[in-house]
Enzyme design. Structure first.
Site, PDB file in Angstrom:
ATOM      1  N   ASN A  10       0.853  -1.189   0.000  1.00  8.51           N
ATOM      2  CA  ASN A  10       0.000   0.000   0.000  1.00  8.51           C
ATOM      3  C   ASN A  10       0.899   1.254   0.000  1.00  8.51           C
ATOM      4  O   ASN A  10       1.728   1.424   0.897  1.00  8.51           O
ATOM      5  CB  ASN A  10      -0.889  -0.049   1.252  1.00  8.51           C
ATOM      6  N   HIS A  13       0.932   6.225   1.913  1.00  5.12           N
ATOM      7  CA  HIS A  13       1.674   7.154   2.761  1.00  5.12           C
ATOM      8  C   HIS A  13       2.866   7.805   2.075  1.00  5.12           C
ATOM      9  O   HIS A  13       3.431   8.761   2.599  1.00  5.12           O
ATOM     10  CB  HIS A  13       2.025   6.509   4.088  1.00  5.12           C
ATOM     11  N   HIS A  46      -5.599   3.751  -1.875  1.00  3.27           N
ATOM     12  CA  HIS A  46      -6.942   4.147  -1.421  1.00  3.27           C
ATOM     13  C   HIS A  46      -7.186   5.597  -1.842  1.00  3.27           C
ATOM     14  O   HIS A  46      -6.537   6.508  -1.345  1.00  3.27           O
ATOM     15  CB  HIS A  46      -6.979   3.987   0.113  1.00  3.27           C
ATOM     16  N   ARG A  48      -9.253   8.393  -1.236  1.00  3.21           N
ATOM     17  CA  ARG A  48     -10.250   8.810  -0.245  1.00  3.21           C
ATOM     18  C   ARG A  48     -11.091   9.953  -0.788  1.00  3.21           C
ATOM     19  O   ARG A  48     -10.642  10.722  -1.634  1.00  3.21           O
ATOM     20  CB  ARG A  48      -9.552   9.242   1.054  1.00  3.21           C
ATOM     21  N   ARG A  52      -6.859  12.990   0.723  1.00  2.00           N
ATOM     22  CA  ARG A  52      -5.786  13.428   1.626  1.00  2.00           C
ATOM     23  C   ARG A  52      -4.432  12.821   1.272  1.00  2.00           C
ATOM     24  O   ARG A  52      -3.408  13.343   1.648  1.00  2.00           O
ATOM     25  CB  ARG A  52      -6.130  13.125   3.083  1.00  2.00           C
ATOM     26  N   GLU A  73      -8.645   0.675  -3.430  1.00  2.43           N
ATOM     27  CA  GLU A  73      -9.496   0.751  -2.235  1.00  2.43           C
ATOM     28  C   GLU A  73     -10.393   1.969  -2.343  1.00  2.43           C
ATOM     29  O   GLU A  73      -9.928   3.067  -2.684  1.00  2.43           O
ATOM     30  CB  GLU A  73      -8.637   0.907  -0.985  1.00  2.43           C
ATOM     31  N   THR A 104      -8.309   3.712   8.232  1.00  8.34           N
ATOM     32  CA  THR A 104      -9.546   2.943   8.175  1.00  8.34           C
ATOM     33  C   THR A 104      -9.688   2.165   9.483  1.00  8.34           C
ATOM     34  O   THR A 104      -8.994   1.186   9.716  1.00  8.34           O
ATOM     35  CB  THR A 104      -9.500   1.976   6.973  1.00  8.34           C
ATOM     36  N   GLU A 154     -11.416  -9.213   2.905  1.00  5.66           N
ATOM     37  CA  GLU A 154     -10.134  -8.897   3.547  1.00  5.66           C
ATOM     38  C   GLU A 154     -10.413  -8.732   5.037  1.00  5.66           C
ATOM     39  O   GLU A 154     -11.206  -7.869   5.440  1.00  5.66           O
ATOM     40  CB  GLU A 154      -9.522  -7.624   2.951  1.00  5.66           C
ATOM     41  N   HIS A 197      -3.884  -4.556   7.686  1.00  6.76           N
ATOM     42  CA  HIS A 197      -3.982  -3.386   8.559  1.00  6.76           C
ATOM     43  C   HIS A 197      -3.078  -3.537   9.764  1.00  6.76           C
ATOM     44  O   HIS A 197      -3.260  -4.439  10.576  1.00  6.76           O
ATOM     45  CB  HIS A 197      -5.409  -3.075   9.031  1.00  6.76           C
TER      46      HIS A 197
END
Ligand code: PXP
Length: 248
Positions: A10, A13, A46, A48, A52, A73, A104, A154, A197
């Site tokens: 992922n 970030h 993801h 969003r 962000r 996502e 999340t 998931e 996660h």
């Protein structure tokens, strides 16, 4: 021997850091290419509602450059539905989204929204996308995801990882047991099982050892670790811990 376990990296970030300055570096697409070279089987991003971290242009760039599948996502909103159908990524993963959360925080309440979600995913399945739903390891949610025709669930590993980080080892072990039982149950129903996660080098081994789990999606820890040792070594180490845990 269990099936091989896929690693989805992922890259959200990397975009978080870029956006902190509002410029174009660090580039999440460059991170995705590096992750591919380091052995990632897929890239997860993801988009969003508040943009962000990942932007619409990032999704376009990932679709144009990635050689491995993109796991997109998204929240179950009309806007994201249209974006998914426009880009047609390999897979979509429905996640709950609240503006005020930092990440999340829980799984999607499929059982409560079964009708709406069934109508929501039908056109995505028709378009050939692999549909996954991010849920708590809970029979009600698994059964609802199965009833509405999702191919993948998931399982949320956040509570397990938090309990480990906070030294609540009884809670951690109880969470791990629940994840193991629910992975087996979802697999019995014919769902493909993924997990993710909060996973780290310390928390990944027992999760990776579960034979029913086919894919892990890992982001925050890897991007943090990349600060100290570089993205490629950080991913390779995760890959190797996953592979070793799978074979013991
Ligand atoms: N899987 C899902 C569905 C997520 O929403 C996230 C967080 O964006 C992850 C996996 C990865 O979690 P982490 O960044 O904590 O590794």
């Amino acid at each position: 021997m269990s099936d091989p376990l896929r690693l989805g990296v992922n890259i959200d970030h990397v975009a978080t850091v870029r956006n902190a300055r509002g410029g174009s570096t660090p580039d999440p697409i460059r991170a995705a290419r590096l992750a591919e070279e380091a052995g990632a089987d897929g890239i997860t991003a993801h988009l969003r509602e508040d943009r962000r971290h990942i932007s619409d242009a990032d999704i376009e760039g990932l679709m144009a450059t990635l050689r491995v599948p993109l796991n997109f996502e998204m929240a179950a909103t009309e806007e994201m539905h249209a974006i998914a159908l426009r880009h047609r990524p390999h897979a979509i993963c429905l996640v709950p989204e609240r503006r005020e959360e930092r990440t999340t925080e829980g799984g999607l309440e499929v059982a409560r929204e079964e009708n709406r979600l069934a109508h929501f995913i039908a056109p995505l399945l028709d378009a050939g996308l692999r549909v996954s739903i991010f849920i708590a390891a809970d029979t009600r949610q698994i059964e609802a995801a199965h009833r509405i025709g999702s191919q993948v669930v998931e399982l949320h590993t956040g509570a397990y990882c938090d309990a480990h980080a906070e030294g609540r080892f009884e809670d951690r072990d109880a969470e791990m047991k629940r994840i193991a039982e629910m992975a087996a149950y979802a697999n019995e129903l014919g769902l493909e099982v993924h997990a993710g996660h909060g996973l780290t080098y310390e928390t990944v081994p027992p999760i990776a050892a579960l034979p029913e789990i086919k894919e892990l999606n890992i982001g925050h820890f890897l991007i943090g670790e990349a600060i100290f040792r570089g993205l490629s070594p950080a991913i390779k180490e995760m890959r190797s811990i996953m592979d070793r845990s799978r074979t013991v």
